[in-house]
Design an enzyme around this catalytic site. Sequence first.
Site, PDB file in Angstrom:
ATOM      1  N   TYR A  16       2.978   6.268  13.053  1.00  0.00           N
ATOM      2  CA  TYR A  16       1.996   6.387  12.142  1.00  0.00           C
ATOM      3  C   TYR A  16       0.923   7.846  12.072  1.00  0.00           C
ATOM      4  O   TYR A  16       0.543   7.954  10.848  1.00  0.00           O
ATOM      5  CB  TYR A  16       1.898   5.228  11.967  1.00  0.00           C
ATOM      6  CG  TYR A  16       1.943   4.379  11.726  1.00  0.00           C
ATOM      7  CD1 TYR A  16       1.440   4.098  10.372  1.00  0.00           C
ATOM      8  CD2 TYR A  16       2.672   3.104  11.632  1.00  0.00           C
ATOM      9  CE1 TYR A  16       1.912   2.371   9.775  1.00  0.00           C
ATOM     10  CE2 TYR A  16       4.348   2.453  11.044  1.00  0.00           C
ATOM     11  CZ  TYR A  16       2.516   1.866   9.957  1.00  0.00           C
ATOM     12  OH  TYR A  16       3.517   0.498   9.152  1.00  0.00           O
ATOM     13  N   GLU A  36       0.770  -1.218   0.118  1.00  0.00           N
ATOM     14  CA  GLU A  36       0.014  -0.319   0.261  1.00  0.00           C
ATOM     15  C   GLU A  36       0.721   1.528   0.121  1.00  0.00           C
ATOM     16  O   GLU A  36       0.990   1.845   1.179  1.00  0.00           O
ATOM     17  CB  GLU A  36      -0.971  -0.427   1.550  1.00  0.00           C
ATOM     18  CG  GLU A  36      -1.526  -1.031   1.749  1.00  0.00           C
ATOM     19  CD  GLU A  36      -2.380  -0.756   2.550  1.00  0.00           C
ATOM     20  OE1 GLU A  36      -3.480  -1.267   2.194  1.00  0.00           O
ATOM     21  OE2 GLU A  36      -1.942  -0.700   3.418  1.00  0.00           O
TER      22      GLU A  36
END
Length: 662
Positions: free
Chosen positions: A239, A120
């Site tokens: 993240y 991804e």
Amino acid sequence: MSIKMNSRFDIPTTAPEGFEHEPDATKDFWHHKKLNTLPPSDYISPYSHHKPLPTPGVDKRKSWIIGGGIGGLAAAFYLIRDGHMPGKNITILEEMDVAGGSMDGFGNPEDGYIIRGGREMTWNYDTLWDMFQEIPALELPDGYSVLDEYRLVNDNDPNYSKARLIKTSGEILDDKDFGLSKSQQWEVLRLILKRKETLDDLSIEDYFSEGFLKTNFWFLFRTMFAFKNCHSLLEMKLYLHRFLDAIDGFGDMSTLLFPKYNQYDTFIKPLQNYLRDKGVTFQFNTCAHDLDINFTGDKKTVTAIKTVVGDKEQQIAVAPQDLVFALNGSMTEQTAYGDIDTVPVLTCENDDPGKNSGWDLWKNLAVKSPVFGQPDKFCGNVEQSIWESATLTCKPSPLIDKLQTLAVNDLYSGRAATGGIITVTDSNWLLSVTCNRQPHYPEQPDDLLVIWVYGLLMDKKGNRVEKTMAECTGREILEELCFHLDIVDQLDDVIANTKIRTALMPYITAQFMTRASGDRPKPVPEGCTNLGFVGQFVETRNDVIFTMETSIRSARVGVYKLLNIPKQVPDISPTQYDIRNMIKGARALNSGKPFFGERLLHRLLDKTYFAHILPPLPEPESKKDWHFQEEMNELLGKGNLVMHKFGAWVNSLRESFSAKDK
């Protein structure tokens, strides 16, 4: 050594003492000052793509790269491009008989295809694109790069999903409804504001409320990135910073870019071809399990690499001026495989990989010096790092028919299909399934589709099959999947038209284990004169792990430092500091509704040059005044005189922005 550029001064070919090859954008306030010509630490532009001069004697030095995954291949690339090292001086030592490491993609129509994972991507993986803008494309004519190929596919076939979260009942959940209460949104904001050094050894479940861990946001986040509740809170924070600009695309996956083919054919194959053309040597079936290191004061210099080739011990001598880049730890080490009737069988213990594993090198180095980190923190609890994937090679069946109803394009069209994983939120295994662009392999027959499935939770029995996923055959995994897709009554037809190959990976999220500063080695540990580390278990400044970008970044930093190249590796993309991303991220966390204070921002800015940075308000123009007053009442108190004066001042200021100057 220096090169004379003109009659006035010389240009050095190596970096000056104290030069920061891996700058940290979070370290302090950047500003222009005397004698500083370097751009900001996270500045990404063509200005950062300059080529440095060769360092002295580089043509006479050798490099040994342990591990033929993306990190090792990237080290070879940067040695050649920016280090000016001849390719013939570089040797890659790989334990398997093929390059790529965790980025596999193999099989055939008869036996079935297999991919342990997929890629991804986002547009701001800047180090990755820095490299692949120069790697010749897999299928385009000469002169085109992998980046060109990637852009052509994704620019003309935008990725998105219409069924990111579903229930076993078949209900498609609202992908914009993150389900976060105001207090739960504040939990996210507080984590973003916390300093990294305060989060050592904390887990996600140590910090977040029980309610947060049941929200749609957490389902989206954890399955997209493969986080478990027991994993590192620090990593989750990183993240959130790295993907702050992407939060508003989590629900429909529109933030993602996918390759045309699997990860091996898209990235590894063209990169390996490039390196071979440059003269790089690939030595397969070679396991490096230890390094001889000479310790002199604070200096640490590799003198030999201990390997096993076949079943024979061999030692490779390393000269002081030569370089060694080592992969420490592996996410896919000791993967156990199964099929339709076979259960994968692990060869490791929960707290110990055992002898002759891919962790041996790191474990042996850690004994020699604390600068090499603490591998046991990452490979010492398989129950927390394990999950399983399954690759389905499918002919037409009820399974394909069902996935077609959840896809955004015809599954056989070559376009984005499901647009990423579809997660079943009430699955005990937290099961996800995806159909990427087809064919997923260049030589894949037109009548076959390759589907990928993974389960994140390995400690619970299935909703239909009374076993954990790790205890199941491929047939039983198909049964559980069909149950959640409400086609279990057609299971026999699905099995008759499906080949399944499973991969049980005990360390697939080992890099997410709770950690503290010093548990992972730096790209070039303190005092090392010729040793660098690459991969997912390396301490970079601010980047996340479990991405290609991380492996490439660690390799690039190591090359620049060990060759002392006068060039910096920019910190991660500064999108987290963009006020536009902060605003749309806050709106997304509030499930697409205006966040508290947003209407005040509109009142201040909607008639100015900066009006475009604000998401449009959902109400019609005639209702905006009323909603603004309601927000002001909540902010300052209904009937408060200060509120009325402040509101009048805001309106007056707003009108002044749109009035023409006389």
